[in-house]
Design an enzyme around this catalytic site. Structure first.
Site: not given
Ligand code: 4NP
Length: 154
Positions: A8, A14, A123
């Site tokens: 992800c 996720r 997300d």
């Molecule tokens: P993930 O969610 O892709 O599901 O782990 C996110 C975690 C952090 C960030 C964006 C999405 N971020 O911009 O730091």
């Protein structure tokens, strides 16, 4: 041994949810030894950071621990290391392709393809809803295991 890498954007919400849920599912089916399962980020945003509290809390409801996991970034070398590189949304697929260059062995998938859907895994970093994300990831992982079972029993 089937090697699966969930991917992800940040590797804190996720993809670790998918990693530890699938590990739990194969353990309960008695087939943990047949799998190597991990997760990684397309970005550098959260590298070294622990799993998001929302994912930890949701998985704890099912007595699933994410102890020791910290975010790592996908590398080009991971393409050779894994059999399946599974992204959560369309942007992940684009970013995965940017990192690995090409997918000659057709190893790259979007998780809900295994559940017969082109939908993205929302997300929770943005939605704040880890329940919907869990339900979708559960659906995707169930579909993935069904797919692998049908593939290996010919
Ligand atoms: P993930 O969610 O892709 O599901 O782990 C996110 C975690 C952090 C960030 C964006 C999405 N971020 O911009 O730091």
């Amino acid at each position: 041994m089937i090697k699966i890498l969930f991917i992800c954007l940040g590797n804190i919400c996720r993809s670790p949810m998918a990693e530890f849920l699938l590990k739990d599912m194969v353990k309960k089916r008695g087939s943990a030894a047949d799998f190597y399962i991990a997760s990684a980020a397309t970005s550098t945003y959260e590298i070294g950071n622990p799993v998001h509290r929302g994912t930890r809390t949701k998985l704890a409801q099912y007595a699933i621990s994410v102890a020791g996991k910290t975010a790592v970034q996908l590398t080009k070398e991971d393409y050779a290391r894994y059999d399946y590189l599974i992204g959560m949304d369309t942007a992940n697929i684009r970013d995965i392709m940017r990192i690995i260059g090409s997918d000659p062995q057709h190893k790259v998938y979007k998780l809900l393809q295994f559940a017969g859907s082109e939908r993205n895994i929302a997300d929770p970093w943005y939605t704040g809803n880890f329940d919907v994300t869990y339900d979708d990831i559960y659906e995707g992982c169930t579909g993935l295991l069904d797919y692998l079972q049908n593939k290996t029993i010919v």
